[in-house]
Design an enzyme around this catalytic site. Structure first.
Site, PDB file in Angstrom:
ATOM      1  N   ARG A 297      -0.809  19.539 -60.606  1.00 45.02           N
ATOM      2  CA  ARG A 297      -0.388  18.402 -61.422  1.00 45.02           C
ATOM      3  C   ARG A 297      -1.456  17.335 -61.667  1.00 45.02           C
ATOM      4  O   ARG A 297      -1.492  16.760 -62.754  1.00 45.02           O
ATOM      5  CB  ARG A 297       0.876  17.786 -60.817  1.00 45.02           C
ATOM      6  CG  ARG A 297       2.112  18.635 -61.050  1.00 45.02           C
ATOM      7  CD  ARG A 297       3.262  18.306 -60.115  1.00 45.02           C
ATOM      8  NE  ARG A 297       3.017  18.829 -58.771  1.00 45.02           N
ATOM      9  CZ  ARG A 297       3.912  18.782 -57.782  1.00 45.02           C
ATOM     10  NH1 ARG A 297       5.086  18.213 -57.999  1.00 45.02           N
ATOM     11  NH2 ARG A 297       3.627  19.285 -56.603  1.00 45.02           N
TER      12      ARG A 297
ATOM     13  N   THR B  64       2.384  24.132 -47.669  1.00 41.72           N
ATOM     14  CA  THR B  64       1.913  22.760 -47.448  1.00 41.72           C
ATOM     15  C   THR B  64       3.038  21.735 -47.537  1.00 41.72           C
ATOM     16  O   THR B  64       2.834  20.566 -47.234  1.00 41.72           O
ATOM     17  CB  THR B  64       0.800  22.397 -48.449  1.00 41.72           C
ATOM     18  OG1 THR B  64       1.238  22.669 -49.783  1.00 41.72           O
ATOM     19  CG2 THR B  64      -0.467  23.184 -48.155  1.00 41.72           C
TER      20      THR B  64
ATOM     21  N   ASP C  54       9.478  40.854 -48.565  1.00 44.93           N
ATOM     22  CA  ASP C  54      10.597  41.796 -48.562  1.00 44.93           C
ATOM     23  C   ASP C  54      10.273  42.903 -47.571  1.00 44.93           C
ATOM     24  O   ASP C  54       9.259  42.842 -46.872  1.00 44.93           O
ATOM     25  CB  ASP C  54      10.819  42.354 -49.973  1.00 44.93           C
ATOM     26  CG  ASP C  54      12.292  42.658 -50.261  1.00 44.93           C
ATOM     27  OD1 ASP C  54      12.935  43.309 -49.393  1.00 44.93           O
ATOM     28  OD2 ASP C  54      12.798  42.271 -51.322  1.00 44.93           O
TER      29      ASP C  54
ATOM     30  N   ASP D 147       0.234  34.259 -58.010  1.00 49.24           N
ATOM     31  CA  ASP D 147       0.814  33.729 -56.772  1.00 49.24           C
ATOM     32  C   ASP D 147       2.328  33.940 -56.771  1.00 49.24           C
ATOM     33  O   ASP D 147       3.095  33.041 -57.110  1.00 49.24           O
ATOM     34  CB  ASP D 147       0.471  32.233 -56.663  1.00 49.24           C
ATOM     35  CG  ASP D 147       0.957  31.617 -55.370  1.00 49.24           C
ATOM     36  OD1 ASP D 147       1.159  32.356 -54.392  1.00 49.24           O
ATOM     37  OD2 ASP D 147       1.126  30.378 -55.344  1.00 49.24           O
ATOM     38  N   LEU D 148       2.764  35.136 -56.349  1.00 49.32           N
ATOM     39  CA  LEU D 148       4.191  35.456 -56.329  1.00 49.32           C
ATOM     40  C   LEU D 148       4.774  35.466 -54.918  1.00 49.32           C
ATOM     41  O   LEU D 148       5.984  35.579 -54.748  1.00 49.32           O
ATOM     42  CB  LEU D 148       4.433  36.814 -56.997  1.00 49.32           C
ATOM     43  CG  LEU D 148       4.001  36.905 -58.467  1.00 49.32           C
ATOM     44  CD1 LEU D 148       4.329  38.285 -59.030  1.00 49.32           C
ATOM     45  CD2 LEU D 148       4.641  35.815 -59.306  1.00 49.32           C
ATOM     46  N   LYS D 149       3.921  35.384 -53.896  1.00 49.07           N
ATOM     47  CA  LYS D 149       4.379  35.264 -52.498  1.00 49.07           C
ATOM     48  C   LYS D 149       5.426  36.315 -52.145  1.00 49.07           C
ATOM     49  O   LYS D 149       6.520  35.995 -51.661  1.00 49.07           O
ATOM     50  CB  LYS D 149       4.929  33.861 -52.225  1.00 49.07           C
ATOM     51  CG  LYS D 149       3.933  32.725 -52.430  1.00 49.07           C
ATOM     52  CD  LYS D 149       4.570  31.393 -52.093  1.00 49.07           C
ATOM     53  CE  LYS D 149       3.600  30.244 -52.280  1.00 49.07           C
ATOM     54  NZ  LYS D 149       3.282  29.975 -53.702  1.00 49.07           N
TER      55      LYS D 149
ATOM     56  N   LYS E 162      -4.158  29.719 -61.658  1.00 43.09           N
ATOM     57  CA  LYS E 162      -3.101  30.284 -60.822  1.00 43.09           C
ATOM     58  C   LYS E 162      -1.825  30.404 -61.632  1.00 43.09           C
ATOM     59  O   LYS E 162      -1.331  29.430 -62.200  1.00 43.09           O
ATOM     60  CB  LYS E 162      -2.845  29.405 -59.591  1.00 43.09           C
ATOM     61  CG  LYS E 162      -1.765  29.968 -58.657  1.00 43.09           C
ATOM     62  CD  LYS E 162      -1.578  29.110 -57.419  1.00 43.09           C
ATOM     63  CE  LYS E 162      -0.691  27.922 -57.664  1.00 43.09           C
ATOM     64  NZ  LYS E 162       0.752  28.308 -57.793  1.00 43.09           N
TER      65      LYS E 162
END
Length: 237
Positions: free
Chosen positions: A216, A124, A65, A60-62, A33
């Site tokens: 992580r 989350t 706009d 994953d840039l979400k 990712k």
């Protein structure tokens, strides 16, 4: 890969990513990712490098706009040849439809496969208290996530990003091939950090997740390959 374990490459530059991936004997086995931190620093060059390594890529840039801006942005993203991309479902159905249109345009222009479009429901890191007192949502978390997921499905999305805690509800109300991609995955012995709604890999698998995202606990491990194998084993078994 039928049930991908997506490694979140939350590094601040390409050199750190290279050093991390060089520790894996066969990076082509990996789904990775690329989030905002890395993409904003390295740009499309990171996608080119990962494709050369044979990795499956989740960008994953979400995007969030107005519909036209998202359509135009996705027309660029669609040319990169990645496998998954994200928008934020709170942008509404018109924005989600525009995102899908943009991806189709970009993928056709570059003659590449169109990536799966995933809509983020609630992060989350959002607790029930934040949902109620800061977002002022009228629905409880389970109902809020379900409503957003159903809207995303109707707008043409291929799946959603959700926590494992909503999986049972979502599986009961959405089509079998809808993708449920679950971040916030932690073994019991690993710290939750800033994640609030978390679950273990085997719990996510049992509840019907189609893919999980782990960052992580793998990227910061002293032995990332061993950590990846540990999570992979719990997820696939």
């Amino acid at each position: 890969m039928e049930k991908p374990l997506m490694i979140a490459l939350d590094f601040d530059d390409l050199a750190a990513v290279t050093a991390f991936l060089d520790r894996f004997p066969d990076p082509s086995q990996l789904t990775v990712k690329v989030g905002m931190e890395l993409f904003y620093q390295a740009g499309p060059a990171i996608i080119t490098d990962l494709k050369k390594r044979g990795c499956e890529i989740f960008l994953d840039l979400k995007l969030f706009d107005i519909p036209n801006t998202v359509r135009q942005a996705m027309a660029q993203v669609g040319q990169l040849g990645v496998d998954y991309v994200t928008v934020h479902s709170l942008g509404g159905s018109a924005m989600l439809k525009a995102a899908k249109e943009g991806l189709k345009i970009g993928a056709a222009k570059a003659s590449v496969n169109m990536p799966a479009l995933l809509a983020v429901t609630e992060l989350t890191s959002i607790s029930n208290e934040v949902l109620k007192n800061e977002q002022h949502a009228a629905l409880p978390m389970q109902d809020q996530v379900l409503a957003l997921a159903q809207m995303a499905d109707q707008a043409g999305c291929d799946g959603v990003i959700c926590s494992a805690l909503e999986l049972t509800t979502l599986n009961a109300h959405l089509r079998p091939d809808f993708l449920f991609v679950v971040p916030g995955i932690r073994m019991q012995e690993d710290q939750t950090s800033d994640q609030v709604r978390v679950a273990s890999p085997d719990q996510a698998a049992a509840d019907g997740a189609k893919a999980i995202v782990v960052g992580r606990p793998i990227t910061k491990a002293s032995d990332p390959v061993a950590a990846w194998l540990r999570y992979q084993s719990a997820w696939q078994d």
